[in-house]
Design an enzyme around this catalytic site. Structure first.
Site, PDB file in Angstrom:
ATOM      1  N   ASP A 151       4.324  -0.160  12.192  1.00  0.00           N
ATOM      2  CA  ASP A 151       3.080  -0.794  11.752  1.00  0.00           C
ATOM      3  C   ASP A 151       3.005  -2.255  12.181  1.00  0.00           C
ATOM      4  O   ASP A 151       1.952  -2.879  12.121  1.00  0.00           O
ATOM      5  CB  ASP A 151       2.954  -0.722  10.212  1.00  0.00           C
ATOM      6  CG  ASP A 151       2.360   0.608   9.781  1.00  0.00           C
ATOM      7  OD1 ASP A 151       1.903   1.365  10.660  1.00  0.00           O
ATOM      8  OD2 ASP A 151       2.345   0.881   8.562  1.00  0.00           O
ATOM      9  N   LYS A 164       0.841  -1.193   0.000  1.00  0.00           N
ATOM     10  CA  LYS A 164       0.000   0.000   0.000  1.00  0.00           C
ATOM     11  C   LYS A 164       0.879   1.248   0.000  1.00  0.00           C
ATOM     12  O   LYS A 164       0.639   2.208  -0.723  1.00  0.00           O
ATOM     13  CB  LYS A 164      -0.889  -0.053   1.238  1.00  0.00           C
ATOM     14  CG  LYS A 164      -1.425   1.255   1.710  1.00  0.00           C
ATOM     15  CD  LYS A 164      -2.045   1.115   3.084  1.00  0.00           C
ATOM     16  CE  LYS A 164      -1.099   1.600   4.150  1.00  0.00           C
ATOM     17  NZ  LYS A 164      -1.743   2.188   5.329  1.00  0.00           N
ATOM     18  N   GLN A 206       5.464  10.526   7.155  1.00  0.00           N
ATOM     19  CA  GLN A 206       4.599  10.789   5.997  1.00  0.00           C
ATOM     20  C   GLN A 206       4.628  12.260   5.598  1.00  0.00           C
ATOM     21  O   GLN A 206       4.462  12.588   4.424  1.00  0.00           O
ATOM     22  CB  GLN A 206       3.158  10.367   6.307  1.00  0.00           C
ATOM     23  CG  GLN A 206       3.006   8.842   6.390  1.00  0.00           C
ATOM     24  CD  GLN A 206       1.602   8.414   6.756  1.00  0.00           C
ATOM     25  OE1 GLN A 206       0.700   9.238   6.886  1.00  0.00           O
ATOM     26  NE2 GLN A 206       1.414   7.115   6.912  1.00  0.00           N
ATOM     27  N   ARG A 213      -6.648  13.052  12.773  1.00  0.00           N
ATOM     28  CA  ARG A 213      -5.197  12.781  12.735  1.00  0.00           C
ATOM     29  C   ARG A 213      -4.427  14.051  12.362  1.00  0.00           C
ATOM     30  O   ARG A 213      -4.898  14.875  11.582  1.00  0.00           O
ATOM     31  CB  ARG A 213      -4.910  11.617  11.777  1.00  0.00           C
ATOM     32  CG  ARG A 213      -5.494  10.313  12.326  1.00  0.00           C
ATOM     33  CD  ARG A 213      -5.476   9.183  11.323  1.00  0.00           C
ATOM     34  NE  ARG A 213      -4.136   8.751  10.965  1.00  0.00           N
ATOM     35  CZ  ARG A 213      -3.888   7.766  10.093  1.00  0.00           C
ATOM     36  NH1 ARG A 213      -4.881   7.127   9.508  1.00  0.00           N
ATOM     37  NH2 ARG A 213      -2.650   7.448   9.813  1.00  0.00           N
ATOM     38  N   ARG A 242      -5.004  -3.205  11.001  1.00  0.00           N
ATOM     39  CA  ARG A 242      -3.850  -3.900  11.600  1.00  0.00           C
ATOM     40  C   ARG A 242      -4.199  -4.506  12.958  1.00  0.00           C
ATOM     41  O   ARG A 242      -3.669  -5.551  13.327  1.00  0.00           O
ATOM     42  CB  ARG A 242      -2.643  -2.968  11.716  1.00  0.00           C
ATOM     43  CG  ARG A 242      -2.180  -2.465  10.364  1.00  0.00           C
ATOM     44  CD  ARG A 242      -0.697  -2.237  10.263  1.00  0.00           C
ATOM     45  NE  ARG A 242      -0.400  -1.734   8.935  1.00  0.00           N
ATOM     46  CZ  ARG A 242      -0.328  -2.487   7.841  1.00  0.00           C
ATOM     47  NH1 ARG A 242      -0.507  -3.796   7.923  1.00  0.00           N
ATOM     48  NH2 ARG A 242      -0.082  -1.954   6.669  1.00  0.00           N
TER      49      ARG A 242
END
Ligand code: CDP
Length: 639
Positions: A307, A25, A166, A123, A380
């Site tokens: 992650d 992804k 990010q 977020r 997740r």
């Protein structure tokens, strides 16, 4: 919210699967941005289609970028720096990477509003907004929805790299299309450095010119070149099936992901599963994990592969002691859910003791109780918690559909692991008489199949040595049996120990050879050694075992049984070469005598199992025998 439940039952057996996973992804969304900013048509293959990718494709359409999806191939008609001004709000949905990567795109387009799912609106985006402001854009808001007006005019800016990588990636991806490129100063130690490296690798694949130092990255202006680009399978997703091999026991191979990977999470097997006791093989293009279902506890810093924290939570719950993860405090605010608190709460719900730490969490491995677990609309969390139900007691996963965010096929994969699991561990049984070539062949084939090798004859020899040294009469069956039961025998790759004494050479002496078949005929000794051989193989998730009764008595369900034979003349000739004793006739007589004893004893005599493949090695080379067994194994393993 979806309130369906996925019931996950323990898998009874050992895993034996090769899995193909959706494309990464992270790489997919990076490549989509870069291809959109390239001049001309790019073709992306092996794309991971998921809710996150859908969000990105929708957003690109709003920016005037045409894409065509066919299976896992996406064709992108890039527009260079001339993106269309969106006429609708651009929606990143729940996708963190899409939201972050799209904001500089809106600045490039000249104006637009970026919005997202409620979870995404909570977020953080502020540091990225500030950086864009620093580059000359007018940015209204610090959380979604955010409006951007006016383009990028500046070149140099700084950003806190210790919040989310990010933000850094978002600026880098757009930078080759900024009027003067980018001179980015990173303040603080970057979190998730591998993700920044991944971003740069995709940019370079499309012709960008990037100069990266730890605290400063410069990107030259000049745009991207359209190209055809293959996306690797997702390394974070790969942690679930690979961890399953360690938890359940057996083998799982992930195809297409290996030593060449640009994804940091591809290190998970080596950095987490191996120290917890699994055997890991990383090839150019595959990662294979062999586990025993027994896990050692581990304390590990997962700051650069955060992650994988929910996968680690499942492993820690299964380990024989206290495990902890550190370095992941920052994920509490930036991910789909607070995975630190969520992991701890759900482990507690399963009666596994877990606590939140300043920078991660601590888990005391224990047998869990069956329970339904919350997944916080977090793919997740769902996939990690599901792993716990694969052994000991079932787990009900609430809202299983949330896995679609990155891996819509997750539950199908679990079903496949289950249906491909075998009743017993992978075992290659090689039986046959002395001198048939078993030991040489077993060693070579074990390397080829990556299964550990056990010479069971060495165990009988070790007991014989102990009995002879202790002066026990061989006729005293109970005393001999007790000697076997009380001995601690370790047969390693190159040494044999009994009760700590190195007997590697001693057990090959003629006195031992002469007595071993008498000791091996003792039924009590056979029971003790057979059980320890089964345990040895099970703890390693499978093995190559050589002996006299492996396929008939120790593992009657062995994956493949080989009976290796050769004429008595040839066997005597080989032994004479080995021992330097050139009296071939005497050697023939000794071998024939031992054959006779082994074949006629009452308990588990040397015979050919009904379903064994018989190979006569009299006139074959060693390589020839190994090749024949390897071929037979491939078809047997797939059965
Ligand atoms: O190396 P060599 O072929 O001479 O024999 P080995 O594999 O070291 O085994 C020595 C002896 O142990 C055999 O002759 C058998 O009597 C006994 N043995 C057995 O009974 N069952 C096994 N699984 C392995 C060995």
């Amino acid at each position: 919210m979806n309130t369906t439940i996925q019931h996950v039952e323990p898998i009874l057996g050992t895993l034996n699967s090769t899995v193909t996973l959706p494309g990464s992804k992270s790489l997919t969304n990076r490549a989509l941005i870069v291809a959109a900013l390239a001049e001309g048509t790019s073709v992306l293959t092996g794309v991971g289609l998921s809710d996150d990718t859908e969000a990105m494709l929708g957003a690109l359409a709003a920016l005037g970028v045409r894409t065509e999806v066919s299976g896992t191939t996406v064709t992108v008609h890039g527009r260079g720096a001339t993106l269309a001004v969106p006429t609708v709000e651009v929606d990143a949905n729940q996708s963190g990477t899409s939201a972050r990567f799209l904001l500089p795109m809106l600045a490039l387009a000249g104006s637009g509003t970026l919005t997202g799912h409620e979870q995404m609106r909570a977020r953080p985006m502020g540091d990225l907004c500030d950086a864009l402001r620093g580059l000359g854009a007018v940015v209204d808001g610090d959380r979604l929805p955010i409006s951007v007006a006016g383009g990028v005019t500046g070149r140099a800016v700084s950003i806190g790299a210790d919040v989310s990588s990010q933000f850094v990636s978002a600026l880098l991806l757009a930078a080759p299309v900024f009027p003067d490129g980018l001179d980015l100063t990173l303040v603080g130690t970057p979190v998730s450095q591998p993700y920044i490296d991944m971003t740069i690798s995709v940019m370079e694949a499309f012709g960008a010119n990037v100069d990266a130092a730890p605290d400063r990255i410069t990107v030259a202006a000049g745009g991207y070149r359209a190209t055809n680009h293959a996306i690797e399978p997702d390394a974070s997703t790969a942690t679930y099936p690979l961890a399953a091999a360690a938890i359940v026991g057996g083998r799982v191979t992930v195809a297409g992901l290996g030593a060449r990977s640009v994804q940091g999470d591809a290190e998970f097997a080596k950095r987490v599963l191996e120290p917890m006791g699994a055997t890991v093989f990383v090839d150019e293009d595959s990662i294979e994990v062999r586990g025993s279902g027994l896990l050692d506890p581990l304390t590990v810093d997962l700051g650069d592969m955060s992650d994988t924290a929910p996968t680690f939570a499942a492993l820690a719950a299964k380990a024989s002691g206290t495990s902890a993860v550190t370095g992941i405090g920052f994920i509490r605010a930036t991910k789909e859910s607070d995975r630190v608190q969520a992991s701890v709460d759900e482990l507690n719900r399963l009666s596994v003791d877990a606590t939140v730490d300043a920078d991660g969490f601590t888990v005391i491995g224990a047998d869990h109780v069956p329970a339904a677990v919350e997944t916080y609309e977090d793919h997740r969390m769902a996939m990690g918690l599901a792993l716990i139900g694969l052994t000991r007691a079932p787990v009900d996963v609430i809202d299983p559909g949330c896995v679609a965010k990155t891996f819509p096929g997750f539950w199908d994969m679990v079903a496949e692991l289950r249906s491909e699991a075998q009743a017993s561990p992978l075992v290659l049984a090689i039986d046959g008489p002395a001198g048939s070539g078993k030991s040489t062949v077993a060693k070579l084939i074990s390397e080829r199949l990556r299964l550990p090798h056990l010479d069971t004859g060495a165990m009988y020899r070790a007991v014989t040595y102990a009995v002879l040294t202790a002066g026990v009469t061989l006729d005293d069956h109970e005393a001999v049996r007790l000697a076997a039961e009380n001995a601690e025998i370790i047969v390693g790759p190159s040494r044999v120990l009994i009760d700590g004494e190195d007997v590697t050479t001693a057990i090959r002496e003629p006195e031992v050879t002469a007595a071993v078949s008498t000791v091996a005929a003792n039924p009590g000794v056979r029971v003790v050694l057979a059980e320890s051989q089964r345990e040895w193989a099970r703890r390693r998730g499978g093995a190559v075992l050589e002996g006299r009764d492996i396929g008939t008595a120790v593992f009657p369900d062995a994956t493949l049984k080989i009976y290796l034979n050769a004429s008595v003349e040839e066997r005597a000739r080989r032994r004479a070469l080995e021992t330097g004793d050139d009296d071939i006739e005497a050697m023939k007589a000794k071998i024939a005598e031992r054959d006779h004893q082994d074949m006629t004893r009452e308990t588990d005599p040397l015979t050919v199992a009904d379903d064994a493949t018989v190979i006569d090695s009299t006139s074959l080379t060693i390589e020839g025998v190994v090749d024949a067994i390897a071929d037979a194994w491939i078809s047997a393993e797939g059965r």
